[in-house]
Design a protein around this motif. Structure first.
Motif, PDB file in Angstrom:
ATOM      1  N   ARG A  95       0.840  -1.193   0.000  1.00  0.00           N
ATOM      2  CA  ARG A  95       0.000   0.000   0.000  1.00  0.00           C
ATOM      3  C   ARG A  95       0.879   1.248   0.000  1.00  0.00           C
ATOM      4  O   ARG A  95       2.048   1.202   0.384  1.00  0.00           O
ATOM      5  N   PRO A  96       0.321   2.396  -0.424  1.00  0.00           N
ATOM      6  CA  PRO A  96       1.145   3.613  -0.540  1.00  0.00           C
ATOM      7  C   PRO A  96       1.708   4.063   0.805  1.00  0.00           C
ATOM      8  O   PRO A  96       1.153   3.756   1.873  1.00  0.00           O
ATOM      9  N   GLU A  97       2.779   4.814   0.744  1.00  0.00           N
ATOM     10  CA  GLU A  97       3.471   5.307   1.947  1.00  0.00           C
ATOM     11  C   GLU A  97       2.535   6.049   2.884  1.00  0.00           C
ATOM     12  O   GLU A  97       2.639   5.937   4.118  1.00  0.00           O
ATOM     13  N   VAL A  98       1.601   6.830   2.339  1.00  0.00           N
ATOM     14  CA  VAL A  98       0.727   7.655   3.181  1.00  0.00           C
ATOM     15  C   VAL A  98      -0.220   6.820   4.036  1.00  0.00           C
ATOM     16  O   VAL A  98      -0.886   7.344   4.932  1.00  0.00           O
ATOM     17  N   THR A  99      -0.282   5.500   3.782  1.00  0.00           N
ATOM     18  CA  THR A  99      -1.149   4.615   4.552  1.00  0.00           C
ATOM     19  C   THR A  99      -0.618   4.400   5.958  1.00  0.00           C
ATOM     20  O   THR A  99      -1.397   4.256   6.913  1.00  0.00           O
ATOM     21  N   TRP A 100       0.733   4.402   6.118  1.00  0.00           N
ATOM     22  CA  TRP A 100       1.323   3.739   7.272  1.00  0.00           C
ATOM     23  C   TRP A 100       1.724   4.671   8.401  1.00  0.00           C
ATOM     24  O   TRP A 100       2.300   5.733   8.192  1.00  0.00           O
ATOM     25  N   LEU A 101       1.444   4.210   9.619  1.00  0.00           N
ATOM     26  CA  LEU A 101       2.037   4.805  10.805  1.00  0.00           C
ATOM     27  C   LEU A 101       3.549   4.608  10.713  1.00  0.00           C
ATOM     28  O   LEU A 101       4.014   3.504  10.411  1.00  0.00           O
ATOM     29  N   GLU A 102       4.295   5.675  10.968  1.00  0.00           N
ATOM     30  CA  GLU A 102       5.736   5.628  10.761  1.00  0.00           C
ATOM     31  C   GLU A 102       6.500   5.612  12.087  1.00  0.00           C
ATOM     32  O   GLU A 102       6.061   6.216  13.068  1.00  0.00           O
ATOM     33  N   PRO A 103       7.657   4.942  12.102  1.00  0.00           N
ATOM     34  CA  PRO A 103       8.523   4.999  13.288  1.00  0.00           C
ATOM     35  C   PRO A 103       9.230   6.350  13.357  1.00  0.00           C
ATOM     36  O   PRO A 103       9.309   7.076  12.360  1.00  0.00           O
ATOM     37  N   VAL A 104       9.756   6.661  14.532  1.00  0.00           N
ATOM     38  CA  VAL A 104      10.449   7.934  14.700  1.00  0.00           C
ATOM     39  C   VAL A 104      11.600   7.738  15.681  1.00  0.00           C
ATOM     40  O   VAL A 104      11.466   7.015  16.672  1.00  0.00           O
ATOM     41  N   PRO A 105      12.757   8.354  15.425  1.00  0.00           N
ATOM     42  CA  PRO A 105      13.867   8.278  16.390  1.00  0.00           C
ATOM     43  C   PRO A 105      13.497   8.996  17.682  1.00  0.00           C
ATOM     44  O   PRO A 105      12.885  10.064  17.665  1.00  0.00           O
ATOM     45  N   ASP A 106      13.886   8.431  18.809  1.00  0.00           N
ATOM     46  CA  ASP A 106      13.569   9.029  20.097  1.00  0.00           C
ATOM     47  C   ASP A 106      14.035  10.472  20.191  1.00  0.00           C
ATOM     48  O   ASP A 106      13.327  11.340  20.719  1.00  0.00           O
ATOM     49  N   GLY A 107      15.232  10.743  19.690  1.00  0.00           N
ATOM     50  CA  GLY A 107      15.804  12.077  19.837  1.00  0.00           C
ATOM     51  C   GLY A 107      15.055  13.162  19.095  1.00  0.00           C
ATOM     52  O   GLY A 107      15.192  14.348  19.437  1.00  0.00           O
ATOM     53  N   ARG A 108      14.241  12.782  18.116  1.00  0.00           N
ATOM     54  CA  ARG A 108      13.472  13.775  17.359  1.00  0.00           C
ATOM     55  C   ARG A 108      12.218  14.231  18.101  1.00  0.00           C
ATOM     56  O   ARG A 108      11.694  15.303  17.802  1.00  0.00           O
ATOM     57  N   VAL A 109      11.722  13.417  19.054  1.00  0.00           N
ATOM     58  CA  VAL A 109      10.402  13.701  19.631  1.00  0.00           C
ATOM     59  C   VAL A 109      10.370  13.684  21.160  1.00  0.00           C
ATOM     60  O   VAL A 109       9.352  14.030  21.759  1.00  0.00           O
ATOM     61  N   LEU A 110      11.458  13.269  21.805  1.00  0.00           N
ATOM     62  CA  LEU A 110      11.464  13.149  23.264  1.00  0.00           C
ATOM     63  C   LEU A 110      12.444  14.145  23.869  1.00  0.00           C
ATOM     64  O   LEU A 110      13.653  13.924  23.850  1.00  0.00           O
ATOM     65  N   PRO A 111      11.939  15.254  24.415  1.00  0.00           N
ATOM     66  CA  PRO A 111      12.825  16.222  25.068  1.00  0.00           C
ATOM     67  C   PRO A 111      13.535  15.572  26.252  1.00  0.00           C
ATOM     68  O   PRO A 111      12.974  14.729  26.949  1.00  0.00           O
ATOM     69  N   GLN A 112      14.774  15.981  26.478  1.00  0.00           N
ATOM     70  CA  GLN A 112      15.528  15.450  27.606  1.00  0.00           C
ATOM     71  C   GLN A 112      14.976  16.014  28.913  1.00  0.00           C
ATOM     72  O   GLN A 112      14.666  17.192  29.011  1.00  0.00           O
ATOM     73  N   THR A 113      14.845  15.152  29.897  1.00  0.00           N
ATOM     74  CA  THR A 113      14.374  15.577  31.203  1.00  0.00           C
ATOM     75  C   THR A 113      15.086  14.773  32.267  1.00  0.00           C
ATOM     76  O   THR A 113      15.435  13.604  32.055  1.00  0.00           O
ATOM     77  N   ALA A 114      15.310  15.391  33.410  1.00  0.00           N
ATOM     78  CA  ALA A 114      15.984  14.705  34.510  1.00  0.00           C
ATOM     79  C   ALA A 114      15.014  13.872  35.339  1.00  0.00           C
ATOM     80  O   ALA A 114      15.433  13.107  36.204  1.00  0.00           O
ATOM     81  N   ASP A 115      13.717  14.008  35.061  1.00  0.00           N
ATOM     82  CA  ASP A 115      12.699  13.299  35.827  1.00  0.00           C
ATOM     83  C   ASP A 115      12.408  11.952  35.168  1.00  0.00           C
ATOM     84  O   ASP A 115      11.825  11.904  34.076  1.00  0.00           O
ATOM     85  N   PRO A 116      12.783  10.835  35.789  1.00  0.00           N
ATOM     86  CA  PRO A 116      12.555   9.513  35.178  1.00  0.00           C
ATOM     87  C   PRO A 116      11.083   9.240  34.889  1.00  0.00           C
ATOM     88  O   PRO A 116      10.755   8.611  33.876  1.00  0.00           O
ATOM     89  N   ALA A 117      10.186   9.705  35.771  1.00  0.00           N
ATOM     90  CA  ALA A 117       8.757   9.465  35.553  1.00  0.00           C
ATOM     91  C   ALA A 117       8.266  10.207  34.323  1.00  0.00           C
ATOM     92  O   ALA A 117       7.474   9.676  33.528  1.00  0.00           O
ATOM     93  N   GLU A 118       8.724  11.450  34.138  1.00  0.00           N
ATOM     94  CA  GLU A 118       8.332  12.221  32.959  1.00  0.00           C
ATOM     95  C   GLU A 118       8.849  11.567  31.685  1.00  0.00           C
ATOM     96  O   GLU A 118       8.133  11.491  30.682  1.00  0.00           O
ATOM     97  N   MET A 119      10.100  11.082  31.706  1.00  0.00           N
ATOM     98  CA  MET A 119      10.654  10.439  30.522  1.00  0.00           C
ATOM     99  C   MET A 119       9.927   9.147  30.209  1.00  0.00           C
ATOM    100  O   MET A 119       9.653   8.836  29.042  1.00  0.00           O
ATOM    101  N   ALA A 120       9.575   8.378  31.246  1.00  0.00           N
ATOM    102  CA  ALA A 120       8.838   7.132  31.017  1.00  0.00           C
ATOM    103  C   ALA A 120       7.484   7.418  30.382  1.00  0.00           C
ATOM    104  O   ALA A 120       7.058   6.719  29.456  1.00  0.00           O
ATOM    105  N   LEU A 121       6.783   8.460  30.866  1.00  0.00           N
ATOM    106  CA  LEU A 121       5.490   8.825  30.286  1.00  0.00           C
ATOM    107  C   LEU A 121       5.650   9.271  28.838  1.00  0.00           C
ATOM    108  O   LEU A 121       4.853   8.904  27.964  1.00  0.00           O
ATOM    109  N   ALA A 122       6.699  10.063  28.582  1.00  0.00           N
ATOM    110  CA  ALA A 122       6.928  10.542  27.212  1.00  0.00           C
ATOM    111  C   ALA A 122       7.167   9.370  26.267  1.00  0.00           C
ATOM    112  O   ALA A 122       6.624   9.327  25.155  1.00  0.00           O
ATOM    113  N   LYS A 123       7.970   8.404  26.695  1.00  0.00           N
ATOM    114  CA  LYS A 123       8.238   7.239  25.842  1.00  0.00           C
ATOM    115  C   LYS A 123       6.976   6.407  25.625  1.00  0.00           C
ATOM    116  O   LYS A 123       6.717   5.920  24.522  1.00  0.00           O
TER     117      LYS A 123
END
Length: 335
Positions: free
Chosen positions: A101-129
């Motif tokens: 099927r065409p590319e526009v059909t699919w949910l795409e993967p993404v690198p963590d560094g592009r979408v997950l801001p760095q945070t010192a709070d482990p709970a916040e990072m776990a929720l973000a992931k």
């Protein structure tokens, strides 16, 4: 905004929000490339309208309002991403048909560094992931666009109801109603809980080591012992997906036998463990060439999802994976 120093200040201020805005747009759109385009469009619109920005809200809130409008425009045009499991019933290996099927059909993967801001709070990072994992983002695609925005802003980004109401130019009652309906829809999706992996614990790290070893040895019997009994294998851009040990093992030993001799390079995607897979060259020359970005989903100590994204021309540059492996031990050296 003609003063160069002011322009530089605005660029720097907007750039501080780039990763979180990209994460927001990714959750809305389900595409890593569309998300980056949406953020770029957001910044262009912000530049054009900045002289009218009166500072009644923070720059961050203003950018989120623009980004939301950009995403709503795209979603109103009919864009909706999916996984193979959302589109077809599972097939059996013996009768499996590869339908692309065409590319526009699919949910795409993404690198963590592009979408997950760095945070010192482990709970916040776990929720973000957790909020960018494939299953959750796929479930979001079942929501109407405004409900999707409300749920992300309220549940993921922890905005207050009145803040979301102001952003969407609606009422608090409307926001609360939309959130309630969105929660009900997600509850009906039967989302499987995923194991926390921030960072990997010893058992998870051992599971991934065993997977890498079994796959590179192409010991399919050993590999299937690492899978949950109803594990799923999918391979976008094909809408084929398989469920269970028997069909997954049979696929690897039949249609997928070309993967024998593959090398894997560890990476991460969507807050999940992932591997760049390289198959032996078909011309018989030494070395390995890209074949798939494998994104693994883990639950209760077993692999429940093997997501093989085959469009490596798109994914490998995005994940900074090499164009080929020339030396037999290069994967081990990079790992």
């Amino acid at each position: 905004m003609t003063d160069l120093a002011t322009a530089n200040d605005l660029d720097a201020a907007m750039d501080r929000h780039r990763v979180e805005l990209t994460g927001y747009c990714y959750r809305m759109l389900g595409s890593s490339f569309d998300a980056e385009d949406a953020v770029q469009d957001t910044y262009i619109r912000a530049w054009r309208a900045y002289e009218k920005f009166e500072g009644r809200s923070s720059l961050r809130s203003w950018l989120y309002r623009i980004a939301t409008n950009v995403c709503l425009d795209l979603l109103n045009a009919g864009n909706k991403r999916a996984r193979p499991m959302d589109l077809t019933a599972p097939q059996h290996q013996a009768s499996a048909v590869l339908n692309e099927r065409p590319e526009v059909t699919w949910l795409e993967p993404v690198p963590d560094g592009r979408v997950l801001p760095q945070t010192a709070d482990p709970a916040e990072m776990a929720l973000a992931k957790e909020s960018v994992r494939l299953a959750f983002v796929a479930a979001l695609q079942h929501l109407p666009a405004k409900q999707r925005a409300v749920l992300i802003l309220r549940e993921v980004l922890a905005w207050k109801a009145d803040e979301v109401a102001a952003l969407l130019e609606t009422t608090v009652a409307s926001v609360n109603s939309a959130l309630q309906r969105a929660r009900a829809t997600l509850a009906g999706q039967g989302l499987r809980e995923s194991d926390p992996a921030d960072p990997l614990d010893a058992d998870q790290a051992r599971l991934l080591e065993q997977y890498l070893s079994a796959f590179e040895a192409y010991d399919i019997t050993r590999l299937t012992t690492l899978l949950h009994e109803d594990a799923v294998l999918s391979m976008p851009p094909f809408d084929l997906w398989l469920r269970g040990h028997e069909d997954i093992a049979a696929w690897h030993l039949d249609q997928g036998i070309g993967c024998k001799g593959s090398r894997l390079i560890p990476t991460t995607a969507n807050g999940l463990p992932a591997f760049g897979q390289y198959r032996p060259r078909e011309d018989g020359k030494p070395g390995h060439v890209p074949w798939a970005l494998q994104v693994l989903e883990i639950s209760n100590g077993k692999i429940v999802g093997l997501n093989a994204f085959l469009d490596t021309a798109r994914w490998f540059p995005l994940f900074d994976l090499p164009e080929q492996l020339d030396e037999p031990d290069e994967a081990e050296q990079r790992a």
